[in-house]
Write a protein that holds these residues in place. Structure first.
Motif, PDB file in Angstrom:
ATOM      1  N   VAL A   1       0.860  -1.183   0.000  1.00 14.98           N
ATOM      2  CA  VAL A   1       0.000   0.000   0.000  1.00 14.98           C
ATOM      3  C   VAL A   1       0.891   1.226   0.000  1.00 14.98           C
ATOM      4  N   THR A   2       0.955   1.936  -1.121  1.00 16.22           N
ATOM      5  CA  THR A   2       1.752   3.158  -1.155  1.00 16.22           C
ATOM      6  C   THR A   2       0.949   4.294  -0.527  1.00 16.22           C
ATOM      7  N   GLY A   3       1.673   5.210   0.105  1.00 17.83           N
ATOM      8  CA  GLY A   3       0.988   6.261   0.863  1.00 17.83           C
ATOM      9  C   GLY A   3       0.213   5.681   2.033  1.00 17.83           C
ATOM     10  N   GLY A   4       0.729   4.571   2.574  1.00 15.92           N
ATOM     11  CA  GLY A   4      -0.010   3.829   3.590  1.00 15.92           C
ATOM     12  C   GLY A   4       0.073   4.376   4.990  1.00 15.92           C
ATOM     13  N   ASN A   5       0.839   5.459   5.180  1.00 15.22           N
ATOM     14  CA  ASN A   5       1.016   6.003   6.528  1.00 15.22           C
ATOM     15  C   ASN A   5       0.135   7.204   6.829  1.00 15.22           C
ATOM     16  N   SER A   6      -0.824   7.492   5.946  1.00 16.11           N
ATOM     17  CA  SER A   6      -1.713   8.619   6.218  1.00 16.11           C
ATOM     18  C   SER A   6      -3.007   8.449   5.447  1.00 16.11           C
ATOM     19  N   GLY A   7      -4.026   9.162   5.879  1.00 14.77           N
ATOM     20  CA  GLY A   7      -5.270   9.298   5.148  1.00 14.77           C
ATOM     21  C   GLY A   7      -5.914   8.002   4.693  1.00 14.77           C
ATOM     22  N   MET A   8      -6.274   7.972   3.420  1.00 12.37           N
ATOM     23  CA  MET A   8      -6.937   6.803   2.853  1.00 12.37           C
ATOM     24  C   MET A   8      -6.057   5.566   2.935  1.00 12.37           C
ATOM     25  N   GLY A   9      -4.753   5.765   2.776  1.00 12.18           N
ATOM     26  CA  GLY A   9      -3.839   4.631   2.840  1.00 12.18           C
ATOM     27  C   GLY A   9      -3.918   3.899   4.166  1.00 12.18           C
ATOM     28  N   MET A  10      -4.010   4.645   5.258  1.00  9.49           N
ATOM     29  CA  MET A  10      -4.114   4.018   6.576  1.00  9.49           C
ATOM     30  C   MET A  10      -5.384   3.179   6.677  1.00  9.49           C
ATOM     31  N   GLY A  11      -6.481   3.697   6.127  1.00 12.55           N
ATOM     32  CA  GLY A  11      -7.724   2.943   6.153  1.00 12.55           C
ATOM     33  C   GLY A  11      -7.621   1.646   5.364  1.00 12.55           C
ATOM     34  N   ILE A  12      -6.944   1.697   4.212  1.00 10.67           N
ATOM     35  CA  ILE A  12      -6.756   0.494   3.388  1.00 10.67           C
ATOM     36  C   ILE A  12      -5.895  -0.512   4.138  1.00 10.67           C
ATOM     37  N   VAL A  13      -4.803  -0.033   4.722  1.00  9.06           N
ATOM     38  CA  VAL A  13      -3.906  -0.922   5.468  1.00  9.06           C
ATOM     39  C   VAL A  13      -4.652  -1.611   6.602  1.00  9.06           C
ATOM     40  N   GLU A  14      -5.359  -0.842   7.399  1.00  9.46           N
ATOM     41  CA  GLU A  14      -6.061  -1.403   8.557  1.00  9.46           C
ATOM     42  C   GLU A  14      -7.074  -2.461   8.131  1.00  9.46           C
TER      43      GLU A  14
ATOM     44  N   ARG B   1      11.246 -10.323   1.930  1.00  6.07           N
ATOM     45  CA  ARG B   1      10.654 -10.590   3.246  1.00  6.07           C
ATOM     46  C   ARG B   1       9.541 -11.632   3.177  1.00  6.07           C
ATOM     47  N   TYR B   2       8.680 -11.521   2.155  1.00  2.30           N
ATOM     48  CA  TYR B   2       7.472 -12.350   2.130  1.00  2.30           C
ATOM     49  C   TYR B   2       7.467 -13.450   1.064  1.00  2.30           C
ATOM     50  N   GLY B   3       8.267 -13.306   0.003  1.00  5.43           N
ATOM     51  CA  GLY B   3       8.309 -14.323  -1.039  1.00  5.43           C
ATOM     52  C   GLY B   3       7.100 -14.323  -1.959  1.00  5.43           C
ATOM     53  N   ARG B   4       6.293 -13.269  -1.908  1.00 11.05           N
ATOM     54  CA  ARG B   4       5.136 -13.138  -2.796  1.00 11.05           C
ATOM     55  C   ARG B   4       4.626 -11.702  -2.736  1.00 11.05           C
ATOM     56  N   ILE B   5       3.983 -11.269  -3.816  1.00 11.60           N
ATOM     57  CA  ILE B   5       3.292  -9.971  -3.849  1.00 11.60           C
ATOM     58  C   ILE B   5       1.993 -10.196  -4.612  1.00 11.60           C
ATOM     59  N   ASP B   6       0.887 -10.112  -3.900  1.00 14.00           N
ATOM     60  CA  ASP B   6      -0.419 -10.413  -4.483  1.00 14.00           C
ATOM     61  C   ASP B   6      -1.188  -9.178  -4.923  1.00 14.00           C
ATOM     62  N   ALA B   7      -0.891  -8.035  -4.335  1.00 13.60           N
ATOM     63  CA  ALA B   7      -1.647  -6.828  -4.669  1.00 13.60           C
ATOM     64  C   ALA B   7      -0.784  -5.592  -4.496  1.00 13.60           C
ATOM     65  N   LEU B   8      -0.987  -4.652  -5.400  1.00 12.59           N
ATOM     66  CA  LEU B   8      -0.427  -3.307  -5.265  1.00 12.59           C
ATOM     67  C   LEU B   8      -1.583  -2.344  -5.141  1.00 12.59           C
ATOM     68  N   CYS B   9      -1.651  -1.657  -4.027  1.00 14.50           N
ATOM     69  CA  CYS B   9      -2.625  -0.582  -3.821  1.00 14.50           C
ATOM     70  C   CYS B   9      -1.868   0.728  -4.029  1.00 14.50           C
ATOM     71  N   ALA B  10      -1.908   1.223  -5.270  1.00 16.70           N
ATOM     72  CA  ALA B  10      -1.134   2.403  -5.657  1.00 16.70           C
ATOM     73  C   ALA B  10      -1.907   3.653  -5.250  1.00 16.70           C
ATOM     74  N   ASN B  11      -1.811   3.955  -3.981  1.00 20.70           N
ATOM     75  CA  ASN B  11      -2.664   4.981  -3.384  1.00 20.70           C
ATOM     76  C   ASN B  11      -1.956   6.322  -3.178  1.00 20.70           C
ATOM     77  N   ALA B  12      -0.632   6.344  -3.163  1.00 11.98           N
ATOM     78  CA  ALA B  12       0.103   7.565  -2.827  1.00 11.98           C
ATOM     79  C   ALA B  12      -0.264   8.702  -3.771  1.00 11.98           C
ATOM     80  N   GLY B  13      -0.452   9.889  -3.202  1.00 15.56           N
ATOM     81  CA  GLY B  13      -0.763  11.054  -4.014  1.00 15.56           C
ATOM     82  C   GLY B  13      -0.450  12.339  -3.264  1.00 15.56           C
ATOM     83  N   ILE B  14      -0.120  13.375  -4.023  1.00 17.97           N
ATOM     84  CA  ILE B  14       0.233  14.656  -3.425  1.00 17.97           C
ATOM     85  C   ILE B  14      -0.365  15.784  -4.256  1.00 17.97           C
ATOM     86  N   VAL B  15      -0.361  16.970  -3.688  1.00 17.14           N
ATOM     87  CA  VAL B  15      -0.725  18.180  -4.426  1.00 17.14           C
ATOM     88  C   VAL B  15       0.420  19.167  -4.246  1.00 17.14           C
TER      89      VAL B  15
END
Length: 259
Positions: free
Chosen positions: A10-23, A74-88
């Motif tokens: 989850v990119t941009g996973g430390n704030s806003g919508m990204g945090m909600g997706i991660v959780e 670390r995990y040996g697999r990548i099943d999903a990319l949540c390309a969420n990061a964004g800026i203005v």
């Protein structure tokens, strides 16, 4: 040894919508790699062993490549990319559009190596990609590019790589990139909660039949937006076609693409 649980970046996973997706993904049993330019160690720690942080600048291809490799190691697999990061800001075309392109290219590479090749990509665009917001013309253009990129790549990714790609177009959501004064200027009933965005992401990750979808998220609702049509019927349709030599140069041999 590959993780027994599915793994999402989850990119941009430390704030806003990204945090909600991660959780939400953590509660559903995913292992989640939080990829963000800004560290937030407390957030990952709160989520326990299912979440880990990887510093990443999505506007920089090498930074994303390093992050993807670290997640794979670390995990040996990548099943999903949540390309969420964004800026203005002044780098928004690089972050908001090229960051999605870079992430997609890297996701293809690593998802080919999964024990069952394939995966899912979901990108965050904006309703401003559909109806431009005059305040942010560069933001509008970058997000519109994400929408067209998803529509243009979806069929080939699904058929050739077993990867589904979709995009989410949020309305106005109260996140850190939206000035409080702008939030205050919007009627509360017109705001879109993070939960609507999370639900749309969850739908794209759960439903394997979805690909190439552009999903508007407005208030508590989701709407699938159809591609626009051209005015001159058959003649317009024939003007938008696949010419095989150019397709091979730009898609089959992406190294030929300029920066």
């Amino acid at each position: 040894m590959a993780s027994s649980a599915p793994v999402a970046i989850v990119t941009g996973g430390n704030s806003g919508m990204g945090m909600g997706i991660v959780e939400r993904l953590v509660t559903k049993g995913w292992n989640v790699a939080i990829a963000d330019i800004n560290p937030n160690a407390k957030f990952a720690e709160q989520l326990g062993d299912a979440a880990s942080f990887f510093k990443c600048d999505v506007a920089d291809y090498d930074s994303q490549a390093q992050m993807f490799q670290q997640v794979w190691d670390r995990y040996g697999r990548i099943d999903a990319l949540c390309a969420n990061a964004g800026i203005v800001d002044k780098r928004q075309i690089m972050s908001n559009f090229k960051g999605v392109v870079y992430g997609t290219q890297l996701a293809i590479h690593f998802m080919r190596k999964n024990s069952t090749p394939g995966g899912k990509i979901v990108a965050t665009a904006s309703v401003a990609a559909i109806v431009p917001h005059e305040t942010y013309p560069e933001y509008d253009g970058a997000k519109a590019a994400v929408v067209n990129f998803v529509r243009a790549t979806a069929r080939i990714l699904k058929d050739k790589e077993s990867i589904s790609i979709n995009t989410i177009c949020p309305g106005i959501v109260h996140t850190s990139i939206i000035p409080q004064e702008m939030v205050d200027a919007v009627s509360p009933d017109c705001m879109t909660p993070v939960s609507t965005i999370v639900a749309a992401y969850e739908r794209c990750l759960d439903d394997a039949s979805l690909f190439g979808k552009v999903i508007e998220c407005s208030t508590d609702k989701q709407f699938e937006l159809e591609p626009p049509t051209l005015a001159n019927g058959h003649y317009s349709v024939r003007a938008v076609t696949v010419w095989e030599p150019l397709f091979k140069m730009w898609v089959v041999c992406p190294d030929a693409m300029p920066d």
